[in-house]
Design a protein around this motif. Sequence first.
Motif, PDB file in Angstrom:
ATOM      1  N   MET A   1     -12.468   3.231   4.638  1.00 10.79           N
ATOM      2  CA  MET A   1     -14.270   4.037   4.589  1.00 10.79           C
ATOM      3  C   MET A   1     -15.172   3.789   5.763  1.00 10.79           C
ATOM      4  O   MET A   1     -15.543   5.175   5.320  1.00 10.79           O
ATOM      5  CB  MET A   1     -14.656   2.868   3.291  1.00 10.79           C
ATOM      6  CG  MET A   1     -13.790   3.657   1.953  1.00 10.79           C
ATOM      7  SD  MET A   1     -14.127   2.483   0.325  1.00 10.79           S
ATOM      8  CE  MET A   1     -13.940   0.802   1.803  1.00 10.79           C
ATOM      9  N   THR A   2     -14.873   3.447   7.161  1.00 12.97           N
ATOM     10  CA  THR A   2     -15.912   3.032   7.619  1.00 12.97           C
ATOM     11  C   THR A   2     -15.298   3.182   9.705  1.00 12.97           C
ATOM     12  O   THR A   2     -13.421   3.200   9.238  1.00 12.97           O
ATOM     13  CB  THR A   2     -16.689   2.180   7.792  1.00 12.97           C
ATOM     14  OG1 THR A   2     -16.151   0.476   8.343  1.00 12.97           O
ATOM     15  CG2 THR A   2     -17.820   1.269   6.100  1.00 12.97           C
ATOM     16  N   PRO A   3     -16.293   3.885  10.410  1.00 13.35           N
ATOM     17  CA  PRO A   3     -14.665   3.747  11.438  1.00 13.35           C
ATOM     18  C   PRO A   3     -14.568   2.720  12.082  1.00 13.35           C
ATOM     19  O   PRO A   3     -14.340   3.019  13.565  1.00 13.35           O
ATOM     20  CB  PRO A   3     -15.945   5.535  12.400  1.00 13.35           C
ATOM     21  CG  PRO A   3     -16.951   5.043  12.133  1.00 13.35           C
ATOM     22  CD  PRO A   3     -16.904   4.050  10.866  1.00 13.35           C
ATOM     23  N   LYS A   4     -15.877   1.878  11.626  1.00 10.76           N
ATOM     24  CA  LYS A   4     -15.307   0.275  12.621  1.00 10.76           C
ATOM     25  C   LYS A   4     -13.946  -0.023  12.732  1.00 10.76           C
ATOM     26  O   LYS A   4     -13.686  -0.794  14.436  1.00 10.76           O
ATOM     27  CB  LYS A   4     -16.387  -0.226  12.714  1.00 10.76           C
ATOM     28  CG  LYS A   4     -16.605  -1.143  12.994  1.00 10.76           C
ATOM     29  CD  LYS A   4     -17.492  -2.696  13.262  1.00 10.76           C
ATOM     30  CE  LYS A   4     -17.827  -3.712  13.903  1.00 10.76           C
ATOM     31  NZ  LYS A   4     -18.584  -4.934  13.462  1.00 10.76           N
ATOM     32  N   PRO A   5     -13.261  -0.440  11.784  1.00 11.23           N
ATOM     33  CA  PRO A   5     -12.211  -1.343  12.549  1.00 11.23           C
ATOM     34  C   PRO A   5     -10.460  -0.211  13.231  1.00 11.23           C
ATOM     35  O   PRO A   5     -11.418   1.066  13.113  1.00 11.23           O
ATOM     36  CB  PRO A   5     -10.914  -1.400  10.870  1.00 11.23           C
ATOM     37  CG  PRO A   5     -12.622  -1.193  10.120  1.00 11.23           C
ATOM     38  CD  PRO A   5     -13.709  -0.190  10.539  1.00 11.23           C
ATOM     39  N   GLN A   6     -10.042  -1.566  14.095  1.00  7.67           N
ATOM     40  CA  GLN A   6      -9.345  -0.903  15.009  1.00  7.67           C
ATOM     41  C   GLN A   6      -8.062  -1.545  15.251  1.00  7.67           C
ATOM     42  O   GLN A   6      -8.371  -3.107  13.964  1.00  7.67           O
ATOM     43  CB  GLN A   6     -10.063  -0.412  15.882  1.00  7.67           C
ATOM     44  CG  GLN A   6     -10.377  -2.307  16.722  1.00  7.67           C
ATOM     45  CD  GLN A   6     -11.777  -1.484  17.887  1.00  7.67           C
ATOM     46  OE1 GLN A   6     -10.864  -0.634  19.324  1.00  7.67           O
ATOM     47  NE2 GLN A   6     -12.394  -1.893  17.934  1.00  7.67           N
ATOM     48  N   GLY A   7      -6.885  -1.271  15.168  1.00 10.37           N
ATOM     49  CA  GLY A   7      -6.187  -2.140  16.036  1.00 10.37           C
ATOM     50  C   GLY A   7      -5.070  -1.771  15.115  1.00 10.37           C
ATOM     51  O   GLY A   7      -5.293  -1.587  14.107  1.00 10.37           O
ATOM     52  N   ALA A   8      -3.069  -2.307  15.595  1.00  5.64           N
ATOM     53  CA  ALA A   8      -2.336  -2.471  14.702  1.00  5.64           C
ATOM     54  C   ALA A   8      -1.970  -3.675  13.846  1.00  5.64           C
ATOM     55  O   ALA A   8      -2.432  -4.619  13.805  1.00  5.64           O
ATOM     56  CB  ALA A   8      -0.563  -1.998  15.518  1.00  5.64           C
ATOM     57  N   SER A   9      -0.559  -3.617  12.660  1.00  7.35           N
ATOM     58  CA  SER A   9      -0.756  -4.053  11.948  1.00  7.35           C
ATOM     59  C   SER A   9       0.100  -4.031  11.346  1.00  7.35           C
ATOM     60  O   SER A   9       1.104  -3.108  11.543  1.00  7.35           O
ATOM     61  CB  SER A   9      -1.606  -4.215  10.277  1.00  7.35           C
ATOM     62  OG  SER A   9      -3.077  -4.487  10.955  1.00  7.35           O
ATOM     63  N   VAL A  10       1.205  -4.812  10.963  1.00  6.43           N
ATOM     64  CA  VAL A  10       2.357  -5.176  10.679  1.00  6.43           C
ATOM     65  C   VAL A  10       2.820  -5.631   9.508  1.00  6.43           C
ATOM     66  O   VAL A  10       2.025  -7.511   9.042  1.00  6.43           O
ATOM     67  CB  VAL A  10       3.278  -5.830  11.400  1.00  6.43           C
ATOM     68  CG1 VAL A  10       4.901  -5.759  11.301  1.00  6.43           C
ATOM     69  CG2 VAL A  10       3.866  -4.836  12.864  1.00  6.43           C
ATOM     70  N   PHE A  11       3.183  -5.169   8.232  1.00  2.00           N
ATOM     71  CA  PHE A  11       3.206  -6.102   6.952  1.00  2.00           C
ATOM     72  C   PHE A  11       4.913  -6.150   6.572  1.00  2.00           C
ATOM     73  O   PHE A  11       5.693  -5.156   6.779  1.00  2.00           O
ATOM     74  CB  PHE A  11       2.450  -4.716   5.963  1.00  2.00           C
ATOM     75  CG  PHE A  11       0.984  -4.542   5.991  1.00  2.00           C
ATOM     76  CD1 PHE A  11       0.546  -5.817   5.520  1.00  2.00           C
ATOM     77  CD2 PHE A  11       1.045  -3.707   6.927  1.00  2.00           C
ATOM     78  CE1 PHE A  11      -1.495  -5.554   5.758  1.00  2.00           C
ATOM     79  CE2 PHE A  11      -0.470  -3.744   7.391  1.00  2.00           C
ATOM     80  CZ  PHE A  11      -1.126  -4.301   6.761  1.00  2.00           C
ATOM     81  N   ALA A  12       5.374  -7.158   5.126  1.00  2.00           N
ATOM     82  CA  ALA A  12       6.203  -7.657   4.940  1.00  2.00           C
ATOM     83  C   ALA A  12       6.253  -7.672   3.604  1.00  2.00           C
ATOM     84  O   ALA A  12       4.498  -7.621   3.381  1.00  2.00           O
ATOM     85  CB  ALA A  12       7.155  -8.407   5.492  1.00  2.00           C
ATOM     86  N   LEU A  13       7.341  -8.058   3.002  1.00  2.00           N
ATOM     87  CA  LEU A  13       7.381  -7.509   1.534  1.00  2.00           C
ATOM     88  C   LEU A  13       6.425  -9.456   1.128  1.00  2.00           C
ATOM     89  O   LEU A  13       6.915 -10.067   1.303  1.00  2.00           O
ATOM     90  CB  LEU A  13       8.254  -7.528   0.561  1.00  2.00           C
ATOM     91  CG  LEU A  13       8.794  -7.476  -1.025  1.00  2.00           C
ATOM     92  CD1 LEU A  13       7.637  -6.142  -1.606  1.00  2.00           C
ATOM     93  CD2 LEU A  13       9.382  -6.990  -1.527  1.00  2.00           C
ATOM     94  N   SER A  14       5.937  -8.780  -0.001  1.00  2.00           N
ATOM     95  CA  SER A  14       5.303 -10.012  -0.350  1.00  2.00           C
ATOM     96  C   SER A  14       5.626 -10.150  -1.897  1.00  2.00           C
ATOM     97  O   SER A  14       5.134  -8.980  -2.689  1.00  2.00           O
ATOM     98  CB  SER A  14       4.214 -10.942  -0.527  1.00  2.00           C
ATOM     99  OG  SER A  14       3.445 -11.652  -1.432  1.00  2.00           O
ATOM    100  N   THR A  15       6.723 -10.986  -2.798  1.00  2.00           N
ATOM    101  CA  THR A  15       6.543 -10.919  -4.783  1.00  2.00           C
ATOM    102  C   THR A  15       5.892 -11.911  -5.009  1.00  2.00           C
ATOM    103  O   THR A  15       5.608 -11.931  -6.362  1.00  2.00           O
ATOM    104  CB  THR A  15       8.082 -11.529  -5.005  1.00  2.00           C
ATOM    105  OG1 THR A  15       8.638 -12.274  -4.541  1.00  2.00           O
ATOM    106  CG2 THR A  15       8.461 -10.094  -3.963  1.00  2.00           C
ATOM    107  N   LYS A  16       4.796 -12.936  -4.395  1.00  2.00           N
ATOM    108  CA  LYS A  16       4.375 -13.764  -4.883  1.00  2.00           C
ATOM    109  C   LYS A  16       2.326 -13.356  -4.558  1.00  2.00           C
ATOM    110  O   LYS A  16       1.165 -14.135  -4.758  1.00  2.00           O
ATOM    111  CB  LYS A  16       3.996 -14.790  -4.439  1.00  2.00           C
ATOM    112  CG  LYS A  16       6.079 -15.314  -4.533  1.00  2.00           C
ATOM    113  CD  LYS A  16       5.406 -16.995  -4.024  1.00  2.00           C
ATOM    114  CE  LYS A  16       7.491 -17.285  -4.322  1.00  2.00           C
ATOM    115  NZ  LYS A  16       7.996 -18.270  -3.161  1.00  2.00           N
TER     116      LYS A  16
END
Length: 479
Positions: free
Chosen positions: A329-344
Amino acid sequence: MTLNPVRPDRRRLLKAGSLVLLIGAPHLAHAGRVVAVRLWPAQDYTRVTIESDGELKARKTEAGDARLSVEIEGIDLVDGMRELVGKLRPDDPNIAAIKVAAVGSNVARLSIDLKKPIKPQVFNLQPVAAYGHRLVLDLYPAQTDDPFEELIRQHVSAVDESSARAAELLGAELKGSAPATTDDPLGDLIAGRVRPTPPPKTAEAGKTDPRPDARPDGKADPKAVAKADGKAPGGGNKTERLIIVALDPGHGGEDPGATGPAGTQEKDVVLQVAHKLRERINATKVNGNPMRAYMTRDADFFVPLGTRVEKAQRVRADLFISIHADAFMTPKPQGASVFALSTKGASSAAARWMANKENAADLVGGINVKAKDATLQRTLLDMSTTAQIKDSLKLGSAMLGEVGRVGKLHKGSVEQAGFAVLKAPDIPSVLVETAFISNPDEEARLRSDDYQEKLADALLRGIVRYFSANPPLARKQQA
């Protein structure tokens, strides 16, 4: 004094006028205004979207091999509908022509001439996000090719073309000398020419038994190729094993994804990155094994989350990589991320927020709820396995390390959350948020061809690192 007798007449007229407006209100509300019309052509299917400020009703649908006709009730004017004619592209794989005509009060007939038989789905979508009421026509081809066999055919064609070029160059060098043999174990496997054992002779002199995996035209049968289990028949020598990587560019079509300050749409940049990554995958081998990329969408059209998972399973993918561009919602955050699944539960509040946002893509893109497969729904909900998540974390770690070499990381470790698109029970799957498209600097990088190239290189290195440490298993024999 002379004005007094007129006042009652004026009151009666005002009352009468109000009564007319009240009587006419339902009729006026019944007619909708067309806000926008859109066409999304693709090999998978062509979508026609009619957006209006009131709900439209498809009251009569007639489908034949050559034409689809739909009578739409609730349209006051057909001018907006006529825009569809101008939006039709000559290369649309499913639609040959479009005609629009008024057939009654607030009723329009949409006639679509077809290039091939289709299975239509016609349904309504309620207002969501930036969209008003939508009437959707999805035109699915009645007959489709098996995507796994298509991948094999593409690979066979590439191998044959490469061999032909090599032979041509060799012939030019030798200038008429005896042709030399080339060592192409994968080509031999696919074409059924596995060496060193020669094919047995038949009773008729000078002829051999036909190969069981060859078609009458002499080309390899993809179904027979799919049975290869990683070993040459009889000898036990290792042969090449085709590695399939499913690339999933997020969003598409009716669903633009996030939009940057300069107007860059997520669906566009992630598709561009996926195309570049596909080229690199198709030109790469890991431990001598060639790779082939399969894209859940290769153009600008919408693919439901569950269908993305199903597509990867149909081609028996060894990996599933969903590519996105983050936003906040704001322009400040930056950087890449990688996500995997979680069932918990999610590994962080931010991961949970991101999963909820991505899982809402079906609402924006628009799915036909009545046509959803219950079996597929169960797969998405309950079939994730501990082993799949463990392998996904390994893949995510390899990719995060490489992406961090070309840009900033939002988090230095792989995060987890309940992403619906990562729920293939038998395929290591990750979702890569390449950057924050809501950050002006990162939006500019995502638009840059140079940065897209570097990002594709990094993603490829991550894939190679994973397979180098975790070689794919031999494919099971097909009955």
